[in-house]
Design a protein around this motif. Sequence first.
Motif, mmCIF file in Angstrom:
data_model
loop_
_atom_site.group_PDB
_atom_site.id
_atom_site.type_symbol
_atom_site.label_atom_id
_atom_site.label_comp_id
_atom_site.label_asym_id
_atom_site.label_seq_id
_atom_site.Cartn_x
_atom_site.Cartn_y
_atom_site.Cartn_z
ATOM 1 N N GLY A 184 0.827 -1.196 0.000
ATOM 2 C CA GLY A 184 0.000 0.000 0.000
ATOM 3 C C GLY A 184 0.864 1.249 0.000
ATOM 4 O O GLY A 184 1.942 1.269 0.576
ATOM 5 N N ILE A 185 0.361 2.290 -0.671
ATOM 6 C CA ILE A 185 1.022 3.595 -0.667
ATOM 7 C C ILE A 185 -0.004 4.633 -0.236
ATOM 8 O O ILE A 185 -1.072 4.745 -0.834
ATOM 9 C CB ILE A 185 1.586 3.966 -2.051
ATOM 10 C CG1 ILE A 185 2.636 2.944 -2.494
ATOM 11 C CG2 ILE A 185 2.199 5.368 -2.021
ATOM 12 C CD1 ILE A 185 3.210 3.228 -3.877
ATOM 13 N N GLU A 186 0.321 5.361 0.829
ATOM 14 C CA GLU A 186 -0.522 6.443 1.311
ATOM 15 C C GLU A 186 0.134 7.780 0.981
ATOM 16 O O GLU A 186 1.356 7.870 0.855
ATOM 17 C CB GLU A 186 -0.701 6.368 2.830
ATOM 18 C CG GLU A 186 -1.537 5.205 3.320
ATOM 19 C CD GLU A 186 -1.717 5.234 4.824
ATOM 20 O OE1 GLU A 186 -2.481 4.419 5.338
ATOM 21 O OE2 GLU A 186 -1.083 6.092 5.485
ATOM 22 N N ASP A 187 -0.706 8.821 0.884
ATOM 23 C CA ASP A 187 -0.140 10.157 0.773
ATOM 24 C C ASP A 187 0.155 10.684 2.170
ATOM 25 O O ASP A 187 0.003 9.971 3.169
ATOM 26 C CB ASP A 187 -1.079 11.093 -0.002
ATOM 27 C CG ASP A 187 -2.427 11.295 0.697
ATOM 28 O OD1 ASP A 187 -2.557 10.934 1.893
ATOM 29 O OD2 ASP A 187 -3.359 11.819 0.056
ATOM 30 N N ALA A 188 0.585 11.920 2.264
ATOM 31 C CA ALA A 188 0.985 12.484 3.554
ATOM 32 C C ALA A 188 -0.181 12.588 4.526
ATOM 33 O O ALA A 188 0.026 12.681 5.738
ATOM 34 C CB ALA A 188 1.622 13.855 3.347
ATOM 35 N N PHE A 189 -1.418 12.536 4.022
ATOM 36 C CA PHE A 189 -2.596 12.691 4.872
ATOM 37 C C PHE A 189 -3.226 11.353 5.260
ATOM 38 O O PHE A 189 -4.244 11.316 5.937
ATOM 39 C CB PHE A 189 -3.640 13.567 4.161
ATOM 40 C CG PHE A 189 -3.108 14.899 3.735
ATOM 41 C CD1 PHE A 189 -3.052 15.950 4.634
ATOM 42 C CD2 PHE A 189 -2.631 15.098 2.451
ATOM 43 C CE1 PHE A 189 -2.540 17.185 4.249
ATOM 44 C CE2 PHE A 189 -2.125 16.329 2.054
ATOM 45 C CZ PHE A 189 -2.080 17.371 2.956
ATOM 46 N N GLY A 190 -2.627 10.245 4.805
ATOM 47 C CA GLY A 190 -3.153 8.927 5.153
ATOM 48 C C GLY A 190 -4.170 8.392 4.167
ATOM 49 O O GLY A 190 -4.789 7.355 4.421
ATOM 50 N N VAL A 335 -7.552 25.236 2.046
ATOM 51 C CA VAL A 335 -8.674 25.118 1.099
ATOM 52 C C VAL A 335 -8.150 24.708 -0.276
ATOM 53 O O VAL A 335 -8.728 23.840 -0.945
ATOM 54 C CB VAL A 335 -9.451 26.443 1.019
ATOM 55 C CG1 VAL A 335 -10.597 26.327 0.012
ATOM 56 C CG2 VAL A 335 -9.991 26.839 2.380
ATOM 57 N N ALA A 336 -7.037 25.313 -0.686
ATOM 58 C CA ALA A 336 -6.466 24.990 -2.000
ATOM 59 C C ALA A 336 -6.016 23.533 -2.062
ATOM 60 O O ALA A 336 -6.233 22.852 -3.073
ATOM 61 C CB ALA A 336 -5.289 25.920 -2.302
ATOM 62 N N GLU A 337 -5.398 23.034 -0.967
ATOM 63 C CA GLU A 337 -4.947 21.642 -0.944
ATOM 64 C C GLU A 337 -6.129 20.689 -1.011
ATOM 65 O O GLU A 337 -6.085 19.670 -1.719
ATOM 66 C CB GLU A 337 -4.127 21.382 0.321
ATOM 67 C CG GLU A 337 -3.539 19.991 0.393
ATOM 68 C CD GLU A 337 -2.566 19.704 -0.727
ATOM 69 O OE1 GLU A 337 -2.484 18.526 -1.153
ATOM 70 O OE2 GLU A 337 -1.891 20.642 -1.204
ATOM 71 N N ALA A 338 -7.205 20.987 -0.292
ATOM 72 C CA ALA A 338 -8.401 20.148 -0.343
ATOM 73 C C ALA A 338 -9.014 20.176 -1.744
ATOM 74 O O ALA A 338 -9.501 19.147 -2.255
ATOM 75 C CB ALA A 338 -9.415 20.626 0.692
ATOM 76 N N LYS A 378 -19.487 19.748 -1.569
ATOM 77 C CA LYS A 378 -19.586 18.580 -0.688
ATOM 78 C C LYS A 378 -18.203 17.982 -0.422
ATOM 79 O O LYS A 378 -17.917 17.549 0.699
ATOM 80 C CB LYS A 378 -20.506 17.537 -1.315
ATOM 81 C CG LYS A 378 -21.968 17.956 -1.365
ATOM 82 C CD LYS A 378 -22.823 16.905 -2.051
ATOM 83 C CE LYS A 378 -24.283 17.337 -2.130
ATOM 84 N NZ LYS A 378 -25.123 16.346 -2.852
ATOM 85 N N ALA A 379 -17.352 17.945 -1.455
ATOM 86 C CA ALA A 379 -15.997 17.410 -1.270
ATOM 87 C C ALA A 379 -15.198 18.282 -0.303
ATOM 88 O O ALA A 379 -14.476 17.774 0.570
ATOM 89 C CB ALA A 379 -15.288 17.303 -2.616
ATOM 90 N N LEU A 380 -15.317 19.612 -0.459
ATOM 91 C CA LEU A 380 -14.604 20.509 0.453
ATOM 92 C C LEU A 380 -15.147 20.393 1.873
ATOM 93 O O LEU A 380 -14.382 20.427 2.845
ATOM 94 C CB LEU A 380 -14.727 21.953 -0.037
ATOM 95 C CG LEU A 380 -14.044 22.270 -1.367
ATOM 96 C CD1 LEU A 380 -14.295 23.720 -1.765
ATOM 97 C CD2 LEU A 380 -12.547 21.998 -1.294
ATOM 98 N N GLU A 381 -16.433 20.264 1.994
ATOM 99 C CA GLU A 381 -17.050 20.130 3.316
ATOM 100 C C GLU A 381 -16.581 18.850 4.002
ATOM 101 O O GLU A 381 -16.362 18.821 5.212
ATOM 102 C CB GLU A 381 -18.572 20.141 3.191
ATOM 103 C CG GLU A 381 -19.300 20.272 4.512
ATOM 104 C CD GLU A 381 -20.801 20.422 4.324
ATOM 105 O OE1 GLU A 381 -21.414 21.245 5.017
ATOM 106 O OE2 GLU A 381 -21.357 19.704 3.464
ATOM 107 N N LYS A 382 -16.395 17.783 3.225
ATOM 108 C CA LYS A 382 -15.908 16.524 3.783
ATOM 109 C C LYS A 382 -14.468 16.647 4.258
ATOM 110 O O LYS A 382 -14.092 16.080 5.290
ATOM 111 C CB LYS A 382 -16.023 15.421 2.734
ATOM 112 C CG LYS A 382 -15.625 14.040 3.246
ATOM 113 C CD LYS A 382 -15.826 12.988 2.172
ATOM 114 C CE LYS A 382 -15.427 11.611 2.687
ATOM 115 N NZ LYS A 382 -15.614 10.563 1.632
ATOM 116 N N SER A 383 -13.647 17.397 3.540
ATOM 117 C CA SER A 383 -12.234 17.549 3.908
ATOM 118 C C SER A 383 -12.015 18.596 4.988
ATOM 119 O O SER A 383 -11.207 18.406 5.898
ATOM 120 C CB SER A 383 -11.396 17.916 2.682
ATOM 121 O OG SER A 383 -11.359 16.878 1.745
#
Length: 537
Positions: A184-190, A335-338, A378-383
Motif C-alpha cells: 500500500g502507498i498512502e499520501d501524507a494525509f493517510g 482550502v487549495a490543498e483540499a 460537498k468534497a470541500l465540506e468533507k475535507s
Amino acid sequence: MDLEAAPDPRVDHTPRAANLCAVLSVTAHMHDCGNRDEILALMVDALPELGPFTVEPVSAVTGELHDDDDVWRHRVLLDDSWSRPVSLTLRADYPPTPLQATLLELLIQHTGSALRATSLRGRAATQERQLREATEEITAITARASRLEQEAKIHHTFGRLSATGGDETAIADTLHRLTGLAVGIEDAFGTLRVWAGPDRPPKYRKVGGGNRVDVIRRATMEGRPLRDDNRIVQIVRPGKTLLGVLYLSDPDHRAADLDTFALEYATTVLAVDMAHRRSLAETEARLSRDLGADLLAGTDDDSAYSRADALGYDLHTPQRVLVVQWGPDTPIETVAEAFRRHLTSTDSSALLVHGNEHRTGVLAAVMDATTDANTIFKALEKSLGPAVGVVGVGSECGSPSDLPNSYTHAMRALEIRKQSLSPRGVALFDELGVYRILDSHSSTGDVEAFVQEWLGPLLEYDREHRSTMTATLAQYLECGGKYDETAQALRIHRSTLRYRMSRIHELTGRDLRSVDTRLNLHLASRALQVLAGGERQ
C-alpha cells in the motif's frame, strides 16, 4: 639394544616375574587414552612391573644424560608420525632377563602403537573439525552469495524501473511481485493512493489509525522499516517534508529480512519519484496560478490559449470562474490543498488562484463550465469540516477574455450568499434572479442582462411576429394574475388571454405559479419599461 644379553652374574637374586596380563591391561588402557601424556604416564608407571626399570633423568642444566658405566641403559624413540618424537632413556641396575626384555619390548611396541592411534584419532578429529568449519564457511559464503544475488536482483529491478520512469503504481506492483505481500502507498494525509496485491480492505484504515502522528514520528526516528500491527511501514521522506508512506501488508508475520530490504529500496525509488513529481506539480501550480491570475485580470485570447496548451489545460471549451471562502479560521492554503485532492480524485483539472494574486482569503478556480459546483462544495465540506463555507459561481464564458466578468459575477454571488439568511452553500450568479439588480454593485448592463435573461424569448418572439406577448405578460402581472382584469385592460377576450398565457409559458419555459418566477418576471418587465423610457429620452 640387546635385550637378549645374559644377566649380570653379580646379581644374586632373580627379579619377580612380570604379569603378562597386567601388561596387556596397561596397554589396553593406553589405547583408550585421549592424549600422549596419559599414555607415557601409563608406560612409566608400568616399568616397575617388568623389572628394575626406571626412566633416566635428564640434566636440567645441560640436557644430557648422566654417564655411569655400571648401569644398564636403553634409549627409546617413540614416534607417532604426527607430533614431535619422544625420546626416553630407560635404565636398570643390572641387565634384564630375557622374559623382562620381552615384556619391555612388548610395552614399548604397544606404547608406540597407542601413541600412533591417539595421533590418528587427533588428526581425524582435527580434520573433521576443519571439514566442519570449512563446510560451515562454505554454507555461510553460499548464503551470503545467494543474499547478494537477491539484493542485486532487487537493485537491478528497481533501477531499471527508475530509469524507465515507473510511477508509484509500477513501484508498488514490483514490490508486491518481489515479496509476495500486498503493498500500500498512502499520501501524507493517510489517504490510500495505490494498492497492489490481493485482499484490498473494503474499509480502509490508514497507517497508525488514531495514533498516526506517533507512528510517523517513531518511524522517522528509527530511520528503517517499523512494524505497526499487521503492516511493515517505511515513511517516504527524502527531506524534511513527509511525502507519503509505503508499507507491506503482513498479517501472518511471514516477512523475511530480504522483504524488508526490498521495502527499503523501493522506498528510496518512490521518494525520488514522489519528490520529482511534487517538484513538477509545484512548478505547474505556480504556472497555473500565474495564468489563472492573468485570466482573472484580463488577457488576450491568443496568449491565453497558447499558455494553457503549454500547461496541458483546455481553454477551448466553455469556462466559468468559481470562488471559495471557507470560514475565518481556515487558511486559504488548506482550502487549495483540499480542492486539489478533489481534482485528483475526480481526474479533473482547474487553474487555481490564491494568495497575493487577487482578493485575500478567497480561492478562485477557472474550470470547465459543466463542472458541478455542488459536488465541489460537498468534497470541500468533507475535507475541511462543516464550517461556514461558500462557493460562488460566475457566468459561463465562451472565450478567455470574458473570464474577468465571470470572476466579478462569482464574487458578487459569493458576497450576496454570505449576506443572506443562509450564508453557506453554493451561489450561482445565473440563478440570483432579482438579487442581481438589487445588489449595490449592479449597473445598467446588469439590469439589461437581467431583463434579457427573463424576457429574452418573448422579446425575440415579438420582434419576429410583431406580437405583444411581452406587454400581455406585463399587464397580467400588474393585475396580480387576475384574468378578468387583465383581459379588460387589454381589451381582449378571456379565451384570447388564456391562449396568449399558454404561449408565454411555452416560450419562456417558466412556471408562472412560482412566486419567485412571477416576482422576477414582474421586475424584469418594469425594468424594461425603465430602460425603454431611457432610450426614448
